[in-house]
Design a protein around this motif. Structure first.
Motif, PDB file in Angstrom:
ATOM      1  N   ILE A 133       0.857  -1.177   0.000  1.00  0.00           N
ATOM      2  CA  ILE A 133       0.000   0.000   0.000  1.00  0.00           C
ATOM      3  C   ILE A 133       0.896   1.231   0.000  1.00  0.00           C
ATOM      4  O   ILE A 133       2.077   1.154   0.361  1.00  0.00           O
ATOM      5  CB  ILE A 133      -0.956   0.045   1.217  1.00  0.00           C
ATOM      6  CG1 ILE A 133      -0.146   0.177   2.518  1.00  0.00           C
ATOM      7  CG2 ILE A 133      -1.871  -1.156   1.249  1.00  0.00           C
ATOM      8  CD1 ILE A 133      -1.014   0.419   3.733  1.00  0.00           C
ATOM      9  N   PHE A 134       0.338   2.367  -0.396  1.00  0.00           N
ATOM     10  CA  PHE A 134       1.093   3.608  -0.339  1.00  0.00           C
ATOM     11  C   PHE A 134       0.849   4.304   0.993  1.00  0.00           C
ATOM     12  O   PHE A 134      -0.161   4.069   1.670  1.00  0.00           O
ATOM     13  CB  PHE A 134       0.722   4.513  -1.509  1.00  0.00           C
ATOM     14  CG  PHE A 134       1.219   4.000  -2.827  1.00  0.00           C
ATOM     15  CD1 PHE A 134       2.539   4.214  -3.208  1.00  0.00           C
ATOM     16  CD2 PHE A 134       0.390   3.279  -3.670  1.00  0.00           C
ATOM     17  CE1 PHE A 134       3.019   3.730  -4.406  1.00  0.00           C
ATOM     18  CE2 PHE A 134       0.862   2.787  -4.872  1.00  0.00           C
ATOM     19  CZ  PHE A 134       2.180   3.004  -5.248  1.00  0.00           C
ATOM     20  N   ALA A 135       1.775   5.155   1.367  1.00  0.00           N
ATOM     21  CA  ALA A 135       1.758   5.761   2.703  1.00  0.00           C
ATOM     22  C   ALA A 135       0.455   6.491   3.002  1.00  0.00           C
ATOM     23  O   ALA A 135      -0.031   6.469   4.140  1.00  0.00           O
ATOM     24  CB  ALA A 135       2.955   6.711   2.852  1.00  0.00           C
ATOM     25  N   ASP A 136      -0.130   7.123   1.982  1.00  0.00           N
ATOM     26  CA  ASP A 136      -1.352   7.889   2.237  1.00  0.00           C
ATOM     27  C   ASP A 136      -2.564   7.006   2.504  1.00  0.00           C
ATOM     28  O   ASP A 136      -3.619   7.496   2.926  1.00  0.00           O
ATOM     29  CB  ASP A 136      -1.635   8.847   1.074  1.00  0.00           C
ATOM     30  CG  ASP A 136      -1.781   8.126  -0.263  1.00  0.00           C
ATOM     31  OD1 ASP A 136      -1.428   6.939  -0.336  1.00  0.00           O
ATOM     32  OD2 ASP A 136      -2.251   8.757  -1.223  1.00  0.00           O
ATOM     33  N   LYS A 137      -2.444   5.695   2.280  1.00  0.00           N
ATOM     34  CA  LYS A 137      -3.539   4.763   2.555  1.00  0.00           C
ATOM     35  C   LYS A 137      -3.341   3.993   3.854  1.00  0.00           C
ATOM     36  O   LYS A 137      -4.195   3.186   4.240  1.00  0.00           O
ATOM     37  CB  LYS A 137      -3.672   3.756   1.399  1.00  0.00           C
ATOM     38  CG  LYS A 137      -3.863   4.394   0.021  1.00  0.00           C
ATOM     39  CD  LYS A 137      -5.166   5.161  -0.066  1.00  0.00           C
ATOM     40  CE  LYS A 137      -5.379   5.748  -1.456  1.00  0.00           C
ATOM     41  NZ  LYS A 137      -6.594   6.584  -1.525  1.00  0.00           N
ATOM     42  N   LEU A 138      -2.221   4.234   4.527  1.00  0.00           N
ATOM     43  CA  LEU A 138      -1.880   3.436   5.704  1.00  0.00           C
ATOM     44  C   LEU A 138      -2.879   3.610   6.842  1.00  0.00           C
ATOM     45  O   LEU A 138      -3.305   2.628   7.463  1.00  0.00           O
ATOM     46  CB  LEU A 138      -0.470   3.793   6.189  1.00  0.00           C
ATOM     47  CG  LEU A 138      -0.021   3.116   7.482  1.00  0.00           C
ATOM     48  CD1 LEU A 138      -0.016   1.599   7.332  1.00  0.00           C
ATOM     49  CD2 LEU A 138       1.359   3.616   7.912  1.00  0.00           C
ATOM     50  N   VAL A 139      -3.249   4.838   7.151  1.00  0.00           N
ATOM     51  CA  VAL A 139      -4.147   5.084   8.285  1.00  0.00           C
ATOM     52  C   VAL A 139      -5.464   4.334   8.097  1.00  0.00           C
ATOM     53  O   VAL A 139      -5.987   3.713   9.042  1.00  0.00           O
ATOM     54  CB  VAL A 139      -4.392   6.593   8.470  1.00  0.00           C
ATOM     55  CG1 VAL A 139      -5.464   6.833   9.520  1.00  0.00           C
ATOM     56  CG2 VAL A 139      -3.097   7.288   8.877  1.00  0.00           C
ATOM     57  N   ASP A 140      -6.012   4.368   6.890  1.00  0.00           N
ATOM     58  CA  ASP A 140      -7.258   3.635   6.625  1.00  0.00           C
ATOM     59  C   ASP A 140      -7.066   2.149   6.842  1.00  0.00           C
ATOM     60  O   ASP A 140      -7.942   1.464   7.400  1.00  0.00           O
ATOM     61  CB  ASP A 140      -7.722   3.888   5.183  1.00  0.00           C
ATOM     62  CG  ASP A 140      -8.163   5.334   4.966  1.00  0.00           C
ATOM     63  OD1 ASP A 140      -8.518   6.000   5.951  1.00  0.00           O
ATOM     64  OD2 ASP A 140      -8.124   5.789   3.805  1.00  0.00           O
ATOM     65  N   GLN A 141      -5.919   1.635   6.410  1.00  0.00           N
ATOM     66  CA  GLN A 141      -5.653   0.201   6.595  1.00  0.00           C
ATOM     67  C   GLN A 141      -5.526  -0.155   8.074  1.00  0.00           C
ATOM     68  O   GLN A 141      -6.037  -1.188   8.513  1.00  0.00           O
ATOM     69  CB  GLN A 141      -4.373  -0.170   5.831  1.00  0.00           C
ATOM     70  CG  GLN A 141      -4.057  -1.656   5.763  1.00  0.00           C
ATOM     71  CD  GLN A 141      -3.397  -2.172   7.040  1.00  0.00           C
ATOM     72  OE1 GLN A 141      -2.554  -1.502   7.612  1.00  0.00           O
ATOM     73  NE2 GLN A 141      -3.797  -3.342   7.486  1.00  0.00           N
ATOM     74  N   LEU A 142      -4.868   0.712   8.839  1.00  0.00           N
ATOM     75  CA  LEU A 142      -4.698   0.452  10.270  1.00  0.00           C
ATOM     76  C   LEU A 142      -6.036   0.466  11.004  1.00  0.00           C
ATOM     77  O   LEU A 142      -6.221  -0.267  11.991  1.00  0.00           O
ATOM     78  CB  LEU A 142      -3.757   1.499  10.883  1.00  0.00           C
ATOM     79  CG  LEU A 142      -2.280   1.391  10.479  1.00  0.00           C
ATOM     80  CD1 LEU A 142      -1.505   2.608  10.973  1.00  0.00           C
ATOM     81  CD2 LEU A 142      -1.668   0.114  11.049  1.00  0.00           C
ATOM     82  N   HIS A 143      -6.970   1.275  10.547  1.00  0.00           N
ATOM     83  CA  HIS A 143      -8.297   1.308  11.162  1.00  0.00           C
ATOM     84  C   HIS A 143      -9.053   0.004  10.922  1.00  0.00           C
ATOM     85  O   HIS A 143      -9.865  -0.411  11.751  1.00  0.00           O
ATOM     86  CB  HIS A 143      -9.109   2.483  10.620  1.00  0.00           C
ATOM     87  CG  HIS A 143      -8.642   3.806  11.146  1.00  0.00           C
ATOM     88  ND1 HIS A 143      -8.934   5.005  10.519  1.00  0.00           N
ATOM     89  CD2 HIS A 143      -7.896   4.127  12.230  1.00  0.00           C
ATOM     90  CE1 HIS A 143      -8.395   5.995  11.207  1.00  0.00           C
ATOM     91  NE2 HIS A 143      -7.755   5.484  12.246  1.00  0.00           N
ATOM     92  N   ARG A 144      -8.762  -0.629   9.784  1.00  0.00           N
ATOM     93  CA  ARG A 144      -9.451  -1.883   9.464  1.00  0.00           C
ATOM     94  C   ARG A 144      -8.816  -3.080  10.153  1.00  0.00           C
ATOM     95  O   ARG A 144      -9.512  -3.950  10.676  1.00  0.00           O
ATOM     96  CB  ARG A 144      -9.445  -2.101   7.944  1.00  0.00           C
ATOM     97  CG  ARG A 144     -10.289  -1.104   7.162  1.00  0.00           C
ATOM     98  CD  ARG A 144     -10.487  -1.570   5.726  1.00  0.00           C
ATOM     99  NE  ARG A 144      -9.215  -1.764   5.045  1.00  0.00           N
ATOM    100  CZ  ARG A 144      -8.594  -0.813   4.353  1.00  0.00           C
ATOM    101  NH1 ARG A 144      -9.121   0.408   4.274  1.00  0.00           N
ATOM    102  NH2 ARG A 144      -7.452  -1.059   3.737  1.00  0.00           N
TER     103      ARG A 144
END
Length: 345
Positions: free
Chosen positions: A3-14
């Motif tokens: 994933i790219f860095a700007d998508k990390l927070v969304d992934q961590l929430h999931r």
């Protein structure tokens, strides 16, 4: 999974995975990604953290002990491994593969480093960990993606730049995302309404863009003379040695000569594969091969040779005008006419 860095927070929430590989050439994104993973892990009960650097002094037994010294009352642990600029040697690679076998639900493995090479991406340790966890790509956004990147960060700070303000922020901070983050935080403090325009940005900020010879070369390959000249002026102001630019230019011209010579008997796709041209760079080289003829390439080589001799012998004369002229010729579909360019015949 990448994933790219700007998508990390969304992934961590999931979902919080057992391992994360944070690699890239952008220090700000690497640091922010690392901090986000650690913060999320701590909220999930990973209270202990151990940090190691993968160098010749690392004690792998201490790393393994973190995985094994657990009891009913032990805390969940984060193991952070920092990869040095020199990369990972064969011995360390073997240890990492073995380490993956010791991981369990109470361990979160975080590996952090700079931009990966193709060889590193294909290494067994990387493939093994990437299959089990998440690879966070922290690459500097190029000039095409930078405005959207800035827009996303502005949105999080309740900033609302207009189109011209967004373009100026991109031009002033290209290649320096740390300065960009600081500038946006400053603007958020100065303007509570969040509205950003050219006047407000010019009054509040100074230029923070940082270019490398590779930015300049990409502009040349793309046939963008104005952008190439703007980058060249900034490089001159930053005091970069002209010979570095000349060698970069010469290296690219050598490659273009090889590519163009092979086009007569080989498909362009096969040529790109042979010379390991990145997918993202292939459109740039394709347009350059169509734009430049051999006569023009030979003229550019003569100009580069003259420029290099000038840097080593004519200390009182600036070579920058000649480099600028050669840049314009490279970007032009037809040979440019420069009255003061000695290489013209």
């Amino acid at each position: 999974m990448r994933i790219f860095a700007d998508k990390l927070v969304d992934q961590l929430h999931r979902q919080l995975h057992s391992s994360y590989l944070v690699f890239g050439n952008e220090p700000l994104l690497v640091q922010e990604s690392r901090d986000a993973i650690i913060a999320t892990a701590k909220m999930a009960g990973f209270d202990e953290k151990h940090n190691f650097t993968i160098d010749n002094q690392i004690n792998w037994n201490e790393v393994y002990d973190c995985c094994q010294a657990l009891s009913l009352f032990s805390s969940r642990q984060i193991i952070e491994l920092e990869v040095p600029e020199t990369g990972i040697n064969a011995a360390a690679s073997k240890e990492l593969v073995q380490l993956t076998e010791s991981l369990h639900a109470d361990i979160l493995l975080l590996i952090v480093g700079s931009k990966l090479t193709k060889a590193q991406e294909n290494a067994k340790w990387f493939k093994t960990l990437n299959q089990q966890g998440v690879w966070v790509s922290c690459l500097t956004p190029d000039i095409q993606r930078l405005p959207q990147f800035i827009q996303n960060r502005c949105r999080k700070l309740n900033l609302k730049p207009d189109a011209q303000a967004l373009q100026m922020l991109a031009q002033w901070h290209e290649g320096n995302l740390l300065a960009l983050a600081q500038s946006l935080e400053k603007l958020a403090l100065l303007y509570s309404d969040g509205d950003l325009n050219l006047v407000r940005i010019e009054e509040s900020l100074s230029r923070h863009n940082h270019f490398t010879p590779f930015h300049w070369m990409d502009a040349l390959l793309a046939g963008k003379p104005k952008r190439a000249q703007r980058i060249l002026r900034q490089l001159e102001l930053e005091g970069i040695e002209p010979v570095i630019l000349l060698r970069t230019f010469q290296r690219e011209l050598n490659l273009i000569t090889k590519l163009k010579s092979e086009l007569s008997h080989t498909s362009i796709g096969a040529i790109f594969d042979k010379h390991r041209i990145w997918q993202s760079k292939r459109p740039l080289y394709s347009s350059t091969l169509q734009r430049l003829e051999f006569a023009q390439i030979r003229r550019l080589f003569r100009g580069l040779n003259k420029a290099e001799i000038s840097t080593k012998t004519q200390y009182d004369d600036s070579v920058w005008p000649l480099i600028a002229q050669l840049s314009l010729e490279f970007c032009s579909a037809t040979p440019a006419i420069f009255p003061d360019l000695p290489i013209q015949r």
